[in-house]
Design an enzyme around this catalytic site. Structure first.
Site, short mmCIF file in Angstrom:
data_model
loop_
_atom_site.label_atom_id
_atom_site.label_comp_id
_atom_site.label_asym_id
_atom_site.label_seq_id
_atom_site.Cartn_x
_atom_site.Cartn_y
_atom_site.Cartn_z
N TYR A 120 -13.13 1.90 1.05
CA TYR A 120 -12.58 0.60 1.40
C TYR A 120 -12.60 0.36 2.90
CZ TYR A 120 -9.72 -3.58 0.75
OH TYR A 120 -9.28 -4.89 0.71
N PRO A 165 -17.56 -9.58 -4.47
CA PRO A 165 -16.57 -9.50 -3.39
C PRO A 165 -15.42 -8.53 -3.64
CG PRO A 165 -16.27 -11.51 -4.67
CD PRO A 165 -17.54 -10.87 -5.18
N TYR A 200 -4.68 -6.26 -5.56
CA TYR A 200 -5.74 -6.39 -6.56
C TYR A 200 -5.11 -6.15 -7.93
CZ TYR A 200 -9.22 -5.94 -2.78
OH TYR A 200 -9.97 -6.13 -1.65
N LYS A 244 -17.19 -6.02 0.79
CA LYS A 244 -18.30 -5.37 1.50
C LYS A 244 -19.39 -6.33 2.01
CE LYS A 244 -16.71 -1.31 1.27
NZ LYS A 244 -15.63 -1.40 2.22
N HIS A 271 -4.27 -4.08 8.56
CA HIS A 271 -3.69 -3.63 7.30
C HIS A 271 -3.90 -2.13 7.14
CE1 HIS A 271 -3.30 -7.64 4.86
NE2 HIS A 271 -2.73 -7.69 6.05
#
Length: 394
Positions: A385, A293, A201, A297, A72
């Site tokens: 990220y 979550p 998200y 991580k 991704h």
């Protein structure tokens, strides 16, 4: 029975450490209180940082991941009816993440360990480390009614938040930091095509939602629920309707629903213990820290702990650099606290808290608007990220 490194716990952290040590010629034995089937049955994370992907390749267990994993380049943040794309690859000079389930990582590591002939004891009872401050630590356990003693040089506690490793350290030695969040994630696994090629998200007035996947045909979706919610109160139909209500209209219209094949509620907490080592015992992964979550991580932090301990032990055995063992906790905690910060920030930014007033809600939206509207803000999100770099062991 003797070995150089005794590893307590055969989750991905213990197995990855064992695989790396084996490849480096350092003998190790893994002791796991659960059965192999139980370990494989745990449904967990699926977003792998660039650093973990490279570490799995170094360990020689990446063939299936590289073939089946989904690379991704970015993800989307949805709020106020908007969908903003965070281009990880562009913002981090080419870094990406890999979608590959923790179950699959564990399966690959188990296969590699079996092929190597390295010893693993599953379904071990009464596991207990001993003489941690001495020069000759050992682990005792039982299996099928037989008692075992495993003498070793060092012990790696990779047995999770509820494991025996951290509990074996005197409480007065440890300092714990914890925040328990007043909500959880209700998640389902379904054999349906993902609603988007990459993760979404979503911040919504009804609560947080996440659209994720495990493969092009298997999806993992989550919605924020109150801490006291019960999974049996959520039918598939209720879940899908709630998820749709929290997504932008154009995304909700494309959502393909289907029967769930797994459904569970995960509580959210932040937890760190200091120090992460006591004598000859070294805590790895969830034994030392938990992250909500939201920042993806948890598994990745365990991998960075493994990386640090593995590289230190290689130098200890190859170069006699035993002084590096005292730096393990300090090195790990520098990265852990930064990952804790990012996970806390993402959680605070994307969820609805029970006591949030109108001002706080507007500040949350403004924070999102500022970060996605600023190149520096997008870069900050992206570099965290994809994962901060591993610290070199000198």
């Amino acid at each position: 029975m003797k070995t150089q490194v005794a590893i307590i716990g055969a989750g991905p952290a213990g197995l990855l450490l064992g695989q790396l040590l084996h490849k480096a010629g350092i003998d190790n034995v893994i002791v796991e209180r659960q059965s192999a089937d139980y370990v494989l049955g745990r449904i967990r994370a699926g977003v792998l940082e660039q650093g973990m992907v490279e570490l799995l390749r170094e360990a020689g267990v990446s063939e299936r991941m590289d073939r089946e994993g989904l690379v991704h380049d970015g993800f989307e943040l949805a709020f106020d009816g908007r969908q903003e794309y965070i281009d990880l690859k562009e913002l981090t000079d080419g870094k990406t993440v890999m979608i590959y389930g923790q179950t699959e990582v564990t399966r690959d590591l188990m296969a590699a360990r079996e092929a190597s002939g390295a010893r693993t004891f599953y379904a071990a009872g009464e596991v207990q480390p001993h003489d941690l401050k001495g020069d000759a630590p050992y682990v005792t356990f039982e299996q099928d009614g037989e008692q075992f003693r495993l003498d070793c040089d060092y012990i790696a506690g990779c047995d999770g938040f509820h494991g025996v490793s951290r509990q074996s350290i005197p409480r007065e030695v440890l300092k714990e930091y914890e925040r328990v969040y007043p909500f959880g994630w209700l998640g389902i696994l379904a054999d349906t095509p993902p609603v988007s090629d990459e993760l979404i998200y979503a911040n919504h007035e009804r609560g947080f939602a996440l659209c994720s996947m495990r493969s092009p045909t298997r999806t993992r979706y989550y919605v924020q629920v109150a801490a006291e919610e019960k999974v049996e109160d959520w039918s598939d139909e209720r879940f899908w309707n709630e998820l749709k209500s929290r997504l932008p209209e154009q995304t909700a219209a494309k959502l393909v629903t289907g029967p769930s094949i797994e459904k569970s509620i995960a509580p959210l907490r932040s937890f760190v213990v200091e120090p992460m080592h006591y004598g000859r015992l070294f805590l790895v992964g969830d034994a030392a820290h938990i992250v909500p979550p939201t920042g993806a991580k948890g598994l990745n932090l365990a991998a960075s702990d493994v990386n640090t301990l593995y590289r230190i032990l290689v130098k200890v055995y190859a170069e006699g650099r035993s002084e590096l063992l005292e730096k393990y906790s300090e090195i790990c905690l520098r990265r852990i606290w930064k990952a804790e910060r990012f996970s806390w920030w993402m959680t605070s930014l994307l969820h609805r808290f029970p006591d949030t007033d109108a001002f706080s809600q507007r500040m949350q939206r403004t924070e999102l608007d500022y970060y996605v509207g600023s190149l520096a803000g997008r870069k900050t999100i992206a570099e965290n990220y994809v994962g901060l770099p591993y610290e070199a062991i000198d």
